[in-house]
Motif scaffolding. Structure first.
Motif, PDB file in Angstrom:
ATOM      1  N   CYS A  54       0.838  -1.205   0.000  1.00  0.00           N
ATOM      2  CA  CYS A  54       0.000   0.000   0.000  1.00  0.00           C
ATOM      3  C   CYS A  54       0.869   1.250   0.000  1.00  0.00           C
ATOM      4  O   CYS A  54       0.579   2.226  -0.702  1.00  0.00           O
ATOM      5  CB  CYS A  54      -0.927   0.009   1.217  1.00  0.00           C
ATOM      6  SG  CYS A  54      -2.331  -1.121   1.116  1.00  0.00           S
ATOM      7  N   LEU A  82      -7.720  -3.297   3.913  1.00  0.00           N
ATOM      8  CA  LEU A  82      -7.686  -1.857   3.653  1.00  0.00           C
ATOM      9  C   LEU A  82      -8.643  -1.121   4.594  1.00  0.00           C
ATOM     10  O   LEU A  82      -8.326  -0.032   5.094  1.00  0.00           O
ATOM     11  CB  LEU A  82      -8.063  -1.577   2.198  1.00  0.00           C
ATOM     12  CG  LEU A  82      -7.980  -0.117   1.762  1.00  0.00           C
ATOM     13  CD1 LEU A  82      -6.553   0.408   1.851  1.00  0.00           C
ATOM     14  CD2 LEU A  82      -8.511   0.043   0.332  1.00  0.00           C
ATOM     15  N   SER A  83      -9.783  -1.729   4.858  1.00  0.00           N
ATOM     16  CA  SER A  83     -10.742  -1.135   5.808  1.00  0.00           C
ATOM     17  C   SER A  83     -10.137  -1.026   7.203  1.00  0.00           C
ATOM     18  O   SER A  83     -10.415  -0.074   7.943  1.00  0.00           O
ATOM     19  CB  SER A  83     -12.027  -1.968   5.860  1.00  0.00           C
ATOM     20  OG  SER A  83     -12.687  -1.952   4.613  1.00  0.00           O
ATOM     21  N   GLU A  86      -7.935   1.970   7.214  1.00  0.00           N
ATOM     22  CA  GLU A  86      -8.770   3.178   7.279  1.00  0.00           C
ATOM     23  C   GLU A  86      -9.318   3.393   8.684  1.00  0.00           C
ATOM     24  O   GLU A  86      -9.278   4.511   9.216  1.00  0.00           O
ATOM     25  CB  GLU A  86      -9.933   3.077   6.296  1.00  0.00           C
ATOM     26  CG  GLU A  86      -9.569   3.277   4.843  1.00  0.00           C
ATOM     27  CD  GLU A  86     -10.805   3.334   3.967  1.00  0.00           C
ATOM     28  OE1 GLU A  86     -11.284   4.455   3.700  1.00  0.00           O
ATOM     29  OE2 GLU A  86     -11.315   2.260   3.572  1.00  0.00           O
ATOM     30  N   PHE A  89      -7.015   4.923  11.061  1.00  0.00           N
ATOM     31  CA  PHE A  89      -6.574   6.263  10.655  1.00  0.00           C
ATOM     32  C   PHE A  89      -5.121   6.272  10.176  1.00  0.00           C
ATOM     33  O   PHE A  89      -4.395   7.240  10.387  1.00  0.00           O
ATOM     34  CB  PHE A  89      -6.778   7.275  11.791  1.00  0.00           C
ATOM     35  CG  PHE A  89      -8.208   7.453  12.186  1.00  0.00           C
ATOM     36  CD1 PHE A  89      -9.060   8.207  11.410  1.00  0.00           C
ATOM     37  CD2 PHE A  89      -8.712   6.828  13.322  1.00  0.00           C
ATOM     38  CE1 PHE A  89     -10.398   8.360  11.769  1.00  0.00           C
ATOM     39  CE2 PHE A  89     -10.041   6.968  13.688  1.00  0.00           C
ATOM     40  CZ  PHE A  89     -10.890   7.741  12.901  1.00  0.00           C
ATOM     41  N   VAL A  91      -4.555   5.290   6.806  1.00  0.00           N
ATOM     42  CA  VAL A  91      -4.710   5.690   5.406  1.00  0.00           C
ATOM     43  C   VAL A  91      -6.080   6.317   5.206  1.00  0.00           C
ATOM     44  O   VAL A  91      -6.986   6.169   6.033  1.00  0.00           O
ATOM     45  CB  VAL A  91      -4.553   4.495   4.431  1.00  0.00           C
ATOM     46  CG1 VAL A  91      -3.240   3.763   4.655  1.00  0.00           C
ATOM     47  CG2 VAL A  91      -5.728   3.547   4.530  1.00  0.00           C
ATOM     48  N   MET A  92      -6.201   7.024   4.107  1.00  0.00           N
ATOM     49  CA  MET A  92      -7.509   7.525   3.673  1.00  0.00           C
ATOM     50  C   MET A  92      -7.624   7.309   2.174  1.00  0.00           C
ATOM     51  O   MET A  92      -6.611   7.181   1.465  1.00  0.00           O
ATOM     52  CB  MET A  92      -7.679   9.017   3.991  1.00  0.00           C
ATOM     53  CG  MET A  92      -6.802   9.939   3.161  1.00  0.00           C
ATOM     54  SD  MET A  92      -7.249  11.695   3.306  1.00  0.00           S
ATOM     55  CE  MET A  92      -8.794  11.744   2.360  1.00  0.00           C
ATOM     56  N   LEU A  93      -8.852   7.232   1.702  1.00  0.00           N
ATOM     57  CA  LEU A  93      -9.122   7.141   0.275  1.00  0.00           C
ATOM     58  C   LEU A  93      -9.696   8.474  -0.185  1.00  0.00           C
ATOM     59  O   LEU A  93     -10.718   8.924   0.333  1.00  0.00           O
ATOM     60  CB  LEU A  93     -10.100   6.002  -0.021  1.00  0.00           C
ATOM     61  CG  LEU A  93      -9.625   4.593   0.323  1.00  0.00           C
ATOM     62  CD1 LEU A  93     -10.701   3.570  -0.035  1.00  0.00           C
ATOM     63  CD2 LEU A  93      -8.319   4.256  -0.377  1.00  0.00           C
ATOM     64  N   LEU A 111      -5.181   6.408  -2.911  1.00  0.00           N
ATOM     65  CA  LEU A 111      -4.792   5.959  -1.574  1.00  0.00           C
ATOM     66  C   LEU A 111      -3.714   6.882  -1.007  1.00  0.00           C
ATOM     67  O   LEU A 111      -2.727   7.188  -1.687  1.00  0.00           O
ATOM     68  CB  LEU A 111      -4.257   4.528  -1.660  1.00  0.00           C
ATOM     69  CG  LEU A 111      -3.665   3.907  -0.399  1.00  0.00           C
ATOM     70  CD1 LEU A 111      -4.754   3.653   0.636  1.00  0.00           C
ATOM     71  CD2 LEU A 111      -2.947   2.604  -0.730  1.00  0.00           C
TER      72      LEU A 111
END
Length: 239
Positions: A54, A82-83, A86, A89, A91-93, A111
């Motif tokens: 990622c 990936l969730s 997220e 906190f 990563v963010m999309l 990403l």
């Protein structure tokens, strides 16, 4: 570059800790303990590999199928993991903006890691000088800007109105910032001097938007803020 390389976790700066060592310990604690508490990840080695993959795709369009294949996991597992990132906190999309300007828009999100220190650790960028010459320098800088914009909204207790804009033909603006009904187009460049081609995406946005004076800004890696081509140019420290 030392600022981006060290990242922004408060404990590092509050205690004057060695950023590399703290981030290594944080990563190990997160993978070995916190992830197990969030969800039952059976293969922690694969999860760690997933995080590094990622990181290698930071500031790029998300392709979960490709990510899953490269990591040796299933598509649903990649989506689940990936969730987790997220929800933690990390990563963010950033979603694409689908304004109807007569062009076919890209639909995949981008990403971003929310701390550049952790991102550099995962990319194995060991010191600020490595970052200065690293192929991911621009992506790390872009991640910094997106994270700071997100923090700005959250500190005001507002829902983040952030998107990016890209057409299928390659026209792109890194970030669109919503303020009420108004959108400000923002380009992000890590260079310490501003070149004319830095404004190409903003020019395209204004032309397709039909408004040659539409709000636009540029954040770059230099140390002077000014106006150019009707665009507000911000030094990175202004964020």
């Amino acid at each position: 570059f030392p600022t981006l390389h060290g990242g922004f976790y408060p404990r590092i700066h509050d205690k004057g800790l060695d950023a590399g060592r703290w981030l290594r310990d944080y990563y190990q604690t997160y993978v070995e303990r916190d992830v197990r508490e969030i969800v039952n990840v059976g293969d922690l080695e694969a999860f760690g590999r997933f995080m590094r993959l990622c990181a290698g795709r930071n500031a790029q369009l998300l392709n979960l199928s490709s990510l899953a294949t490269d990591c040796g996991i299933t598509h649903p597992t990649a989506r689940s993991w990936l969730s987790i990132l997220e929800a933690s906190f990390l990563v963010m999309l950033l979603r694409p903006h689908h304004g109807n300007f007569g062009k076919r828009m890209i639909k995949s999100p981008k990403l971003y890691f929310l701390d550049t220190g952790l991102l550099c650790y995962l990319l194995r960028i060991r010191d600020p000088e490595d970052l200065r010459h690293h192929s991911s320098r621009g992506a790390v800088f872009e991640s910094f800007v997106v994270a700071e914009l997100l923090k700005n909204f959250l500190h005001r207790a507002e829902e983040p109105d952030l998107w990016f804009w890209r057409t299928s033909t390659g026209l792109e603006v890194d970030v669109l910032i919503g303020e009420g009904e108004e959108l400000t187009a923002l380009e992000v460049k890590s260079g310490q001097t501003v070149a004319s081609d830095f404004f190409s995406g903003l020019r395209a946005w204004r032309q397709i938007n039909g408004d040659p004076s539409a709000p636009a800004a540029l954040v770059y890696g230099g140390d002077r803020s000014y106006r150019r081509e009707g665009v507000t140019v911000y030094r990175w420290a202004d964020l």
